[in-house]
Scaffold this active site. Structure first.
Site, short mmCIF file in Angstrom:
data_model
loop_
_atom_site.label_atom_id
_atom_site.label_comp_id
_atom_site.label_asym_id
_atom_site.label_seq_id
_atom_site.Cartn_x
_atom_site.Cartn_y
_atom_site.Cartn_z
CE LYS A 154 -1.25 1.32 9.44
NZ LYS A 154 -2.67 0.77 9.55
CB THR A 155 -5.12 3.31 13.82
OG1 THR A 155 -4.45 2.11 13.02
CG2 THR A 155 -6.30 2.92 14.08
CG ASP A 181 -5.17 0.69 7.53
OD1 ASP A 181 -3.99 1.48 7.40
OD2 ASP A 181 -5.39 0.15 8.73
CD GLU A 182 -1.60 -1.87 6.63
OE1 GLU A 182 -0.68 -1.68 5.92
OE2 GLU A 182 -1.10 -1.99 8.08
CD GLN A 228 4.83 -1.12 7.62
OE1 GLN A 228 4.68 -1.99 8.39
NE2 GLN A 228 4.72 0.15 7.91
NE ARG A 286 5.94 -5.38 12.25
CZ ARG A 286 5.23 -4.25 11.97
NH1 ARG A 286 4.00 -3.85 12.56
NH2 ARG A 286 5.73 -3.13 11.13
#
Length: 681
Positions: A36-37, A243-244, A274, A610
């Site tokens: 995503k980044t 973001d998020e 998430q 993770r």
């Protein structure tokens, strides 16, 4: 034109679609490890290449680490696309900020960093200065305790922590004290809260201080009450990225909506699967309702994972699909296979910890680096046994959450800087007025800050005046010298250097930490002194748990699953997979059982995703919690994992699937058979 026509071989088809979008609302559903980044960075590069001025672009994240990563990616892409040799640095934001060419770079910051910027630029309206103090959680709790006493309540009876959480929750819902006091009291607690909150707010105003929640609440109220100011910011940032987005609360949602309302060019990135911060006010329905809240939206789904093995991703998909409150997606990878998931059935927490330490020792001998291993747990108390086992094995580790900036000597030094620049910062005064000791007690201090200095003995008055003169002296050189030199002088002239030089072995370590603070301060030396101090105070005021990862030294990372969000490791150990611990049973919650259960499952999904190469799971048959020894059932989540991908070992010597009696009142049965690796029967 709604889309940009650029092609980048580094992006997959879905990422390219998001990067090419230009005008109108855009929702990017980005699964874990889906890049995503990178996608957002390329979208910003495309906007600039398409003629949008860089300083018209805003990008907001939740952590300093994420902001830093995004800045660096954008810097690199824009520098490459412009064909320049020199670096182009970020306009603003906490840490690693170099304001060399403010009109050539997007504004990248955390939500709270954005709030700080808006408050500073409108300090006169807020009745504060640009050196206002940002109070951390412990400082706000201290103010609330004082407010309780001032209003005649006993902090031992009326819980300061509960009041702190209540006030924070109200502010996150955009309820100010002015709004709250107009409401009819619902209970005795509300009556107490109204009195205490009023005194607390008065203290904040007197000290020219803001708590973290104010950093969002105040800008929102500013924009609502001053449409002309809002329009200035809307025209400053015509393209907005959040973001998020699944972690936004009501206040953050409203800030985003207000800023984007004029031009409608808002791009949000996130994943409802998430969302794990509902307990502190985050509302994942913000992302589920995005298309309704922002009509004519474009939706792009990023499902290709570049982080984990197929076994780990298939497991994650199986885990999360049981949740109903989500947008359907299915992570996939082009990687094949992967190692099986290790599951260890321990006798108790000590046995679980010993097994983790033994396995880490083996992993390290295979050539894996310390920093590529993480041990995750649901609750902080679980770390003790793990730390002891790692110490016995001689394995270096770092507990995330033990922050450099939380150490006493560091907080003291920063308090000297804060008090020197903000003479009303009584929280800092209280912290340092006896560093070194001056014999000033609570009664004396209260007289000082209430303007009753003349009531004190002459000798005590002189001590206080000496302290005030010292702060003025510190301010004088803070505004003239390089920041690192100023902090050296503060450490020396305050008496801290002498105090720790003549102290114990622990004091020697404190002195080393102060030297490290001076080293950190050197990165601000390229700014004019006044700007350096301002940035330093903002950056240190906005530090989060993940920032402790940047400290000296390394080691295996120990952290809660919440703290691990956004991170990745080659080997991940997820511990304490027992009913009641994980999933966790909350004693009190304003949310429904379904919401609680689904958030716990999302948290397990975060833990699993993770891991890049190998996932290690464990649970203990017995565990001591709050002094009570209890027998546990394995977590229901283990039943969601296919037996085909599990390598099970047990402290009891049985490596096959085990059957447990598992009570499930919601199923309508008093007791059902539950196989820990096979699901409900």
């Amino acid at each position: 034109m709604n889309n940009l026509s650029t092609t980048n071989s580094n992006l997959n088809e879905a990422q390219q679609s998001a990067a090419n979008h230009k005008d109108g609302p855009l929702l990017i559903i980005a699964g874990a490890g889906a890049g995503k980044t990178k996608t957002i960075a390329h979208r910003i590069e495309n906007l600039v290449a398409g003629g949008i001025l860089p300083h018209k672009i805003l990008a907001v994240t939740f952590t300093n680490k994420a902001a830093k990563e995004m800045r660096e990616r954008i810097e690199r892409l824009l520098s490459e696309s412009r064909g320049r040799n020199q670096e182009v640095r970020a306009d603003t934001g906490p840490t690693t900020t170099y304001n060399l060419q403010p009109t050539t770079f997007p504004f990248v910051a955390t939500f709270h960093g954005l709030g700080v910027q808006i408050i500073k630029e409108n300090a006169g309206i807020f009745g504060t200065t640009k050196y206002f103090t940002i109070l951390d959680k412990s400082e706000t709790l201290s103010l609330i305790k004082k407010a309780l006493k001032d209003k005649g309540f006993d902090p031992k009876i009326e819980s300061p922590g509960r009041l702190q959480n209540f006030i924070s929750g109200q502010k996150n819902k955009l309820v100010s004290y002015v709004d709250f006091k107009k409401l009819e009291p619902e209970s005795y607690f509300y009556e107490v809260a109204e009195k205490v909150w009023g005194r607390y707010e008065q203290s904040l105003n007197e000290q020219k201080s803001f708590d973290f929640d104010d950093l969002i609440l105040k800008p929102v109220r500013l924009f609502r009450e001053h449409p002309d100011i809002l329009e200035r910011y809307q025209d400053r940032w015509t393209y907005i990225h959040i973001d998020e987005y699944q972690d936004t609360n009501k206040a953050q949602y409203e800030l985003s909506r207000l800023l984007s309302d004029k031009h409608k060019n808002i791009c949000v990135v996130g994943d409802a699967d998430q969302s794990v911060y509902g307990w502190r006010g985050a509302d994942f329905k913000n992302i589920l309702d995005f298309e309704e809240n922002f009509p004519n939206s474009t939706v792009v789904l990023l499902e290709e994972n570049y982080r984990s093995t197929k076994i780990i991703l298939d497991t994650a998909n199986e885990i999360i699909k049981k949740n109903k409150l989500r947008k359907e997606k299915n992570l996939f990878t082009r990687k094949t296979g992967g190692e099986k998931i290790s599951v260890y059935e321990a006798f108790d927490e000590a046995d679980e910890a010993r097994n983790i330490a033994k396995n880490i020792d083996t992993i390290l001998k295979s050539g894996v680096k310390l920093e590529e291993i993480a041990v995750l747990y649901r609750a902080n108390f679980q770390s003790r046994a793990i730390e002891e086992a790692l110490l016995l094995r001689g394995v270096q580790y770092q507990v995330l959450g033990t922050k450099f900036y939380d150490r006493k000597e560091i907080k003291d030094t920063i308090a000297f800087v804060r008090a020197s620049m903000n003479e009303k910062d009584y929280a800092s005064w209280e912290r340092i007025i006896n560093v070194p000791a001056r014999g000033i007690g609570d009664v004396t201090f209260n007289k000082i800050i209430s303007g009753r200095l003349a009531e004190l003995p002459q000798k005590m008055q002189e001590k206080v005046r000496d302290f005030e003169r010292q702060l003025v002296h510190f301010r004088d050189f803070l505004l003239v010298d390089k920041l690192s030199e100023s902090i050296k002088k503060i450490i020396r002239e305050s008496g801290m250097e002498k105090m720790y030089t003549e102290g114990s072995e622990e004091d020697e370590e404190r002195l080393e930490n102060l030297k490290e603070l001076v080293t950190i301060a050197t990165k601000y030396d390229l700014f004019p002194p006044e700007e350096a101090v301002e940035r330093f105070l903002t950056d240190t005021g906005l530090m989060s748990d993940q920032d402790s990862l940047k400290e000296r030294g390394g080691g295996v990372k120990l952290m809660t699953i919440h703290a691990s969000k956004g991170l990745e490791f080659r080997h991940v150990f997820v511990t304490g997979l027992e009913q009641g611990l994980f999933p966790h049973e909350r004693l009190e919650s304003s949310r429904s059982m379904e919401e609680e259960n689904e958030e716990e499952r999302r948290l397990f999904y975060v833990a699993v995703t993770r891991a890049k190469e190998k996932l290690h799971l464990s649970y203990a048959i017995c565990r001591t919690i709050f002094g009570n020894r209890r027998t546990n059932l394995p977590s229901e989540y283990l039943g969601d994992i296919s037996e085909d991908v599990i390598d099970l070992t047990s402290a009891m010597g049985n490596s096959s699937g085990r059957q447990y009696m598992y009570s499930d009142p919601e199923a309508g049965d008093d007791v059902i058979q539950w196989g820990c690796l096979g699901g409900g029967k």
